[in-house]
Design a protein around this motif. Structure first.
Motif, PDB file in Angstrom:
ATOM      1  N   LEU A   1       2.051  13.941  -7.151  1.00 25.68           N
ATOM      2  CA  LEU A   1       1.116  12.893  -7.557  1.00 25.68           C
ATOM      3  C   LEU A   1       1.760  11.522  -7.421  1.00 25.68           C
ATOM      4  N   GLY A   2       3.089  11.491  -7.472  1.00 22.59           N
ATOM      5  CA  GLY A   2       3.792  10.215  -7.373  1.00 22.59           C
ATOM      6  C   GLY A   2       3.968   9.728  -5.946  1.00 22.59           C
ATOM      7  N   ILE A   3       3.619  10.531  -4.963  1.00 18.43           N
ATOM      8  CA  ILE A   3       3.761  10.114  -3.558  1.00 18.43           C
ATOM      9  C   ILE A   3       2.487   9.390  -3.142  1.00 18.43           C
ATOM     10  N   PRO A   4       2.629   8.192  -2.619  1.00 19.30           N
ATOM     11  CA  PRO A   4       1.418   7.385  -2.320  1.00 19.30           C
ATOM     12  C   PRO A   4       0.484   8.089  -1.337  1.00 19.30           C
ATOM     13  N   ARG A   5      -0.812   8.029  -1.661  1.00 16.02           N
ATOM     14  CA  ARG A   5      -1.819   8.690  -0.857  1.00 16.02           C
ATOM     15  C   ARG A   5      -2.010   8.022   0.501  1.00 16.02           C
TER      16      ARG A   5
ATOM     17  N   ALA B   1      -2.919   7.724   6.404  1.00 18.56           N
ATOM     18  CA  ALA B   1      -2.464   7.238   7.713  1.00 18.56           C
ATOM     19  C   ALA B   1      -2.281   8.402   8.676  1.00 18.56           C
ATOM     20  N   ALA B   2      -1.698   9.499   8.174  1.00 17.94           N
ATOM     21  CA  ALA B   2      -1.489  10.661   9.042  1.00 17.94           C
ATOM     22  C   ALA B   2      -2.815  11.252   9.479  1.00 17.94           C
ATOM     23  N   GLU B   3      -3.794  11.226   8.553  1.00 22.81           N
ATOM     24  CA  GLU B   3      -5.101  11.781   8.866  1.00 22.81           C
ATOM     25  C   GLU B   3      -5.781  10.988   9.989  1.00 22.81           C
TER      26      GLU B   3
ATOM     27  N   PHE C   1       0.873  18.400   4.935  1.00 25.36           N
ATOM     28  CA  PHE C   1       1.716  19.098   3.965  1.00 25.36           C
ATOM     29  C   PHE C   1       3.135  19.202   4.495  1.00 25.36           C
ATOM     30  N   TRP C   2       3.283  19.684   5.705  1.00 28.15           N
ATOM     31  CA  TRP C   2       4.592  20.050   6.232  1.00 28.15           C
ATOM     32  C   TRP C   2       5.405  18.816   6.634  1.00 28.15           C
ATOM     33  N   ASP C   3       4.737  17.811   7.221  1.00 25.01           N
ATOM     34  CA  ASP C   3       5.487  16.679   7.779  1.00 25.01           C
ATOM     35  C   ASP C   3       5.507  15.454   6.879  1.00 25.01           C
ATOM     36  N   VAL C   4       4.562  15.356   5.958  1.00 24.70           N
ATOM     37  CA  VAL C   4       4.519  14.143   5.127  1.00 24.70           C
ATOM     38  C   VAL C   4       4.906  14.436   3.680  1.00 24.70           C
TER      39      VAL C   4
END
Lengths: 494, 281
Positions: B167-171, B176-178, B188-191
């Motif tokens: 939850l602490g990792i900025p959305r 951006a990846a999406e 999930f795997w790369d970010v």
């Protein structure tokens, strides 16, 4: 329609990620949970219901629970569990003291030089003795000299980190290995603890023989005096702070119950007279209520009823064993001269009914002082705003005022969290230690509830009854979990 | 620096500093004294064990190899490492997936399932032990490694811990990846996973240590001596050859020393883990 499709797709994606965990969670948590609940209402006994014998299983309703409340072993084991938990306040006080000491030492470099000089001198001296004297009589002193000097040296050089590491070691290594080690330490014939105690007790016996009056009257008077002093200290706090009950009625009740119930049960079990039991409980409850009612303070004030309750639980838990020990002192004093006539023997520790529990508690204390609790206290101390201390300094607060008015209330959420977690773990604990050190003995002195569940579930095989005990234990733990949920500080929880 | 100063207002006198260091040194020695006795006793001969003197007359290093001839110590150790290792691997992997689902994905019923997870965290493990064992009997997993690994490998605690962390990792990062066309798995795997590394490490350490030391479940599950993990093996040694204090202490030393080494190496992560929220036990 499109929206619904997307929702379904999202559900499948989410479930896809969750699935591995959810499968295991269902198989090893939810299903057993339901099973356990169902089992608690049956007469499932492995002797009658197993692969080879298929007697019909009966649902017996509440019978297991009704039997449980009339089961003297259940009450004894609950008592043992609660008794062992009395070590918790000592552990918490120890953790807090250790954290305070460690906070003071970090980054202070001015102590470097003299400490370094002394450590080096000790190192050189023990080295020289080792060279000349060999490993004979002085060997062990050299060893300890070298150890001391190395610890001191490394402690000074690392600015306290080494001390923290060494404090934390017992808790980190705690497990069957250290329990087996302590079993050997407690050995009455070859263990180092009794080798160390024997000369001390000889000296004490001699002192009692030469002046019995000091111990017959002096010790009880001293203990009674200390107990009265403790109460007086709280009355003084009350008088200086009386003004409405900010901490709330909940805090009063919670604190009083925390103190009075276990104390009363305990004194009763230990065979103290009703008079002593009653008076100690009364004094304890009085102290507890007195400490609860306090008025707002300029700095570090109690912020909420929850915090007040937390402080009260912690304080009551801390006062409880102290008062208990004072009560024991009052009782032991007059009996001492008769005991000392033939010389005092060190206790049989794990082999004696009365000393087995204190022995386990002392070992637990060793492991608990430097545990996670100390780390949490260290973090808590680090997050207290320096401005509070500056304000106190301007008001000319003494060190004890600084502690009681700032440090202690500011640490209240941490203390509360540690106390509740300690109670929750303590209720479920004791199996590993008892299994590896005493096998629950002697005469059931160290059989806790978890041990009882083990022996019912895996030794006698009364699965239904064992499940019922487990659910009663859960109910007891749940009360404290709720307390944590209701009053706990989110910062300390999450 | 400032907080240290503020907690004690007195100027740091050399004598006081020295007293503090002396006190802490003495306390530290008290803490490690049992370990010192343990090592010294492990080097004694059997008749010397009952002596008051801590030091052995001669250091009998041969006690250590002798342990291996009395019990399959290395086997016990290997069992423990393998079991705890598998539990850790499974626990971290499934918890990370579940935590990602709970913290990053929107799906109907998500919060209800999460509360179910949370609710079971309060349950004492003792409630589950008895039915779990009966399940193991049914599945024929008693006395197998699988029966030790599986029940320990899925926990609500790990999921909860990692969810808090994620939850602490900025959305904005996964958004951006999406936009770049990454699917959920790639996110999930790369970010998220690389950024949760401190959380994963914390969970891994706590899971490994907890299972390396676990006792109750292996005690009821394992029947074959060769399959015992270390804690059960040590107890077995104590029951069978408890009088051989010197050998027992050698075995205990060999069990404790790896822990001390692990602790020394991972101290920083451990302490951060405890402070961040790995508050367990």
């Amino acid at each position: 329609m499109k929206h619904r499709e997307r929702t379904i797709r999202r559900w499948f994606t989410g479930m896809g990620f969750l699935l591995p965990s959810l499968l295991g969670f269902c198989a090893f948590t939810l299903v057993p949970l339901a099973l356990s609940f169902a089992m608690a209402f049956t007469d499932w006994d492995i002797m009658r219901h197993n692969q080879f014998r298929h007697e019909p299983l009966h649902f017996t309703g509440l019978e297991n629970f009704i039997r449980l409340f009339g089961d003297p072993q259940f009450w004894r084991d609950l008592g043992n569990t609660l008794f062992l938990m009395l070590g918790l306040p000592f552990a918490m006080a120890g953790s807090l003291a250790a954290a305070l000491l460690l906070t003071r030492v970090s980054h202070r470099r001015s102590a470097l030089r003299p400490a370094l000089v002394i450590a080096t001198l000790v190192l050189v001296a023990s080295g020289l003795v080792l060279l000349w004297g060999g490993m004979a009589e002085l060997g062990v002193w050299c060893l300890f000299g070298t150890l001391t000097a190395s610890v001191l040296l490394a402690g000074v050089l690392t600015g306290g980190t080494l001390y923290r590491t060494l404090f934390y070691l017992p808790s980190f290594t705690s497990g069957v290995a250290t329990y087996v080690l302590w079993k050997k330490l407690y050995n009455p014939h070859s263990g180092p603890i009794n080798f160390g105690l024997t000369p001390l007790l000889d000296r004490l016996a001699a002192a009692v023989r030469t002046s019995p009056g000091v111990f017959t009257y002096g010790l009880p008077v001293l203990c009674a005096g200390l107990a009265v002093g403790l109460v007086a200290w709280d009355v003084r706090r009350l008088r200086s702070r009386w003004s409405g009950s900010e901490a709330g009625l909940a805090a009063v009740v919670v604190g009083a119950v925390t103190l009075a119930v276990p104390l009363g049960l305990l004194l009763h079990w230990q065979g103290f007279s009703l008079l002593v039991t009653g008076s100690v409980v009364a004094v304890g409850a009085g102290v507890c209520i007195v400490t609860t009612v306090r008025r707002p303070r300029p700095w570090g004030r109690v912020r909420s009823a929850g915090e007040g309750a937390g402080i009260e639980i912690a304080l009551a838990l801390l006062l409880l064993p102290v008062l208990l020990m004072l009560a024991a002192g009052i009782q032991v004093g007059p009996a001492l001269p008769a005991l000392a006539a033939n010389g005092l023997e060190p206790p049989d520790w794990l082999g004696s009914y009365g000393w087995a529990k204190p022995a386990l508690m002392m070992m637990a204390l060793w492991a608990a002082i430097g545990s996670n609790n100390m780390i949490l206290y260290l973090a808590g101390l680090g997050s207290i705003s320096p401005e509070l201390y500056e304000a106190a300094d301007m008001d000319g607060a003494s060190p004890s005022q600084r502690f009681w008015h700032i440090t202690w209330p500011q640490l209240a959420p941490v203390t509360f969290f540690i106390a509740v977690m300690g109670i929750i773990n303590g209720m479920q604990g004791g199996f590993e230690v008892a299994r590896s050190m005493t096998a629950g003995g002697p005469a059931g002195a160290t059989t806790t509830l978890s041990y009882y569940i083990f022996s019912e579930g895996f030794e006698t095989g009364r699965l239904g009854y064992a499940s019922a005990i487990a659910w009663v234990l859960f109910a007891l733990v749940f009360i404290f979990s709720l307390l944590n949920f209701r009053f706990g500080n989110r910062d300390a929880n999450d | 620096m400032s907080e240290t100063k503020s907690i004690s207002s007195k100027p740091p006198g050399a004598a006081r500093g020295l007293g503090l260091h002396g006190l802490l040194t003495l306390l530290s020695l008290g803490m490690i004294a049992p370990f010192v006795w343990m090592v010294l006793t492990s080097l004694k001969s059997l008749p010397e064990v009952g002596d008051a003197a801590w030091l052995p007359k001669h250091f009998l290093w041969g006690n250590y190899p002798e342990v291996f001839s009395v019990i399959p110590f290395l086997r016990f150790m290997a069992n423990s490492v393998v079991i705890a290792g598998w539990v850790t691997l499974l626990q971290v992997f499934t918890s990370a997936l579940a935590a990602f689902s709970f913290s990053r994905l929107q799906w109907p019923g998500r919060d209800r399932v999460f509360f179910l997870y949370l609710g079971t965290m309060m349950l004492p493990g003792l409630v589950m032990v008895i039915p779990n064992f009966q399940l193991m009997v049914r599945f024929g997993l008693v006395d197998s490694y699988l029966g030790l690994v599986l029940p320990a490998a899925f926990g609500a605690f790990g999921t909860f811990l990692l969810r808090q962390f994620m939850l602490g990792i900025p959305r904005s990062l996964d958004e951006a990846a999406e936009i770049d066309g990454a699917g959920k798995w790639r996110i999930f795997w790369d970010v998220v996973l690389p950024l949760s590394r401190p959380g994963l490490v914390t969970l891994a350490i706590f899971t490994f240590m907890g299972n390396f030391q676990s006792f109750f479940w292996p005690l009821v599950m394992m029947k074959t001596v060769d399959k015992f993990p270390l804690p059960v093996g040590l107890l077995f040694f104590d029951f069978e050859h408890g009088q051989a204090t010197h050998l027992l202490m050698a075995a205990v030393t060999m069990s404790v020393v790896p822990l001390i080494v692990i602790f020394a190496v991972l101290q920083k992560q451990l302490i951060r883990g405890i402070q961040v929220g790995g508050v367990k036990g």
